[in-house]
Design a protein around this motif. Structure first.
Motif, mmCIF file in Angstrom:
data_model
loop_
_atom_site.group_PDB
_atom_site.id
_atom_site.type_symbol
_atom_site.label_atom_id
_atom_site.label_comp_id
_atom_site.label_asym_id
_atom_site.label_seq_id
_atom_site.Cartn_x
_atom_site.Cartn_y
_atom_site.Cartn_z
ATOM 1 N N VAL A 81 0.842 -1.202 0.000
ATOM 2 C CA VAL A 81 0.000 0.000 0.000
ATOM 3 C C VAL A 81 0.879 1.254 0.000
ATOM 4 O O VAL A 81 0.620 2.213 -0.738
ATOM 5 C CB VAL A 81 -0.954 -0.013 1.221
ATOM 6 N N ILE A 82 1.934 1.240 0.802
ATOM 7 C CA ILE A 82 2.855 2.383 0.858
ATOM 8 C C ILE A 82 3.552 2.561 -0.482
ATOM 9 O O ILE A 82 3.632 3.675 -1.011
ATOM 10 C CB ILE A 82 3.885 2.203 1.999
ATOM 11 N N ASP A 83 4.058 1.456 -1.050
ATOM 12 C CA ASP A 83 4.710 1.515 -2.361
ATOM 13 C C ASP A 83 3.771 2.083 -3.422
ATOM 14 O O ASP A 83 4.143 2.965 -4.196
ATOM 15 C CB ASP A 83 5.162 0.118 -2.798
ATOM 16 N N ASN A 84 2.553 1.554 -3.466
ATOM 17 C CA ASN A 84 1.585 2.004 -4.479
ATOM 18 C C ASN A 84 1.285 3.491 -4.331
ATOM 19 O O ASN A 84 1.242 4.220 -5.320
ATOM 20 C CB ASN A 84 0.286 1.199 -4.382
ATOM 21 N N ALA A 85 1.087 3.943 -3.108
ATOM 22 C CA ALA A 85 0.789 5.358 -2.886
ATOM 23 C C ALA A 85 1.986 6.223 -3.267
ATOM 24 O O ALA A 85 1.833 7.254 -3.927
ATOM 25 C CB ALA A 85 0.411 5.594 -1.424
ATOM 26 N N TYR A 86 3.176 5.795 -2.874
ATOM 27 C CA TYR A 86 4.379 6.572 -3.185
ATOM 28 C C TYR A 86 4.595 6.652 -4.694
ATOM 29 O O TYR A 86 4.859 7.718 -5.230
ATOM 30 C CB TYR A 86 5.599 5.962 -2.501
ATOM 31 N N ASN A 87 4.464 5.534 -5.371
ATOM 32 C CA ASN A 87 4.673 5.513 -6.819
ATOM 33 C C ASN A 87 3.586 6.267 -7.566
ATOM 34 O O ASN A 87 3.847 6.841 -8.614
ATOM 35 C CB ASN A 87 4.801 4.077 -7.315
ATOM 36 N N SER A 88 2.366 6.300 -7.049
ATOM 37 C CA SER A 88 1.302 7.054 -7.728
ATOM 38 C C SER A 88 1.550 8.553 -7.612
ATOM 39 O O SER A 88 1.099 9.322 -8.448
ATOM 40 C CB SER A 88 -0.067 6.698 -7.147
ATOM 41 N N ASN A 89 2.290 8.981 -6.603
ATOM 42 C CA ASN A 89 2.611 10.399 -6.432
ATOM 43 C C ASN A 89 3.826 10.817 -7.251
ATOM 44 O O ASN A 89 4.118 11.996 -7.365
ATOM 45 C CB ASN A 89 2.886 10.723 -4.950
ATOM 46 N N ARG A 90 4.542 9.877 -7.818
ATOM 47 C CA ARG A 90 5.791 10.195 -8.517
ATOM 48 C C ARG A 90 5.566 10.504 -9.992
ATOM 49 O O ARG A 90 6.496 10.850 -10.699
ATOM 50 C CB ARG A 90 6.777 9.030 -8.367
ATOM 51 N N TYR A 91 4.362 10.345 -10.485
ATOM 52 C CA TYR A 91 3.989 10.630 -11.856
ATOM 53 C C TYR A 91 4.910 9.959 -12.868
ATOM 54 O O TYR A 91 4.860 8.771 -13.053
ATOM 55 C CB TYR A 91 3.899 12.147 -12.111
ATOM 56 N N PHE A 92 5.770 10.711 -13.491
ATOM 57 C CA PHE A 92 6.562 10.202 -14.607
ATOM 58 C C PHE A 92 7.929 9.690 -14.176
ATOM 59 O O PHE A 92 8.760 9.373 -15.006
ATOM 60 C CB PHE A 92 6.736 11.301 -15.666
ATOM 61 N N MET A 93 8.213 9.600 -12.909
ATOM 62 C CA MET A 93 9.552 9.248 -12.459
ATOM 63 C C MET A 93 9.793 7.743 -12.413
ATOM 64 O O MET A 93 10.844 7.301 -11.992
ATOM 65 C CB MET A 93 9.817 9.869 -11.088
ATOM 66 N N GLY A 94 8.829 6.960 -12.813
ATOM 67 C CA GLY A 94 9.010 5.516 -12.786
ATOM 68 C C GLY A 94 8.598 4.938 -11.442
ATOM 69 O O GLY A 94 8.277 5.654 -10.514
ATOM 70 N N THR A 95 8.598 3.622 -11.395
ATOM 71 C CA THR A 95 8.183 2.978 -10.149
ATOM 72 C C THR A 95 9.340 2.189 -9.571
ATOM 73 O O THR A 95 10.039 1.464 -10.266
ATOM 74 C CB THR A 95 6.983 2.030 -10.389
#
Length: 130
Positions: A81-95
């Protein structure tokens, strides 16, 4: 005899009063000397929520996330859940995962045991070879 009975009655009353005072004292003592332990579940939930809501983490914070996860023993679901939220906030920076396999807190007893076993195997192997 009546004098003795009177003394017994007075002593019983004194004993009951002393017991009540002791009971109140013990209750007060428990309240005042209660361990100041933080509720780990509450702390875990607050930190998980904080990490979910974080739009940006510095490099130092990113390094500390898996350490915090290890200390608080976060579940795989919480990490996801933390990973998904963090990556969704990073937009175009990759996951990227904030919880790489090799990022375990240094104090972790499991990692310490693994290192010890690995070291013992290497020593045994060296003894056999040399």
């Amino acid at each position: 005899i009546q004098s003795l009975q009177s003394q017994i009655f007075e002593m019983q009353q004194s004993l009951n009063i002393a017991r009540e005072k002791n009971k109140k004292y013990m209750e007060q003592h428990k309240r005042l000397h209660k361990p100041k332990n933080i509720n780990i579940d509450y702390l875990r939930n607050v930190l998980v929520k904080f990490l979910i809501l974080s739009e940006y983490l510095s490099e130092e914070q990113i390094i500390l996330v898996p350490v915090i996860a290890s200390i608080l023993k976060l579940s795989e679901t919480e990490k996801q859940v933390i990973d998904n939220a963090y990556n969704s906030n990073r937009y175009f920076m990759g996951t990227n995962t904030l919880f790489p396999e090799n990022a375990i807190a240094k104090h972790s007893p499991q990692k310490k045991k693994k290192r010890k076993k690995k070291k013992e195997k290497e020593e045994k192997k060296n003894d056999e070879c040399g």
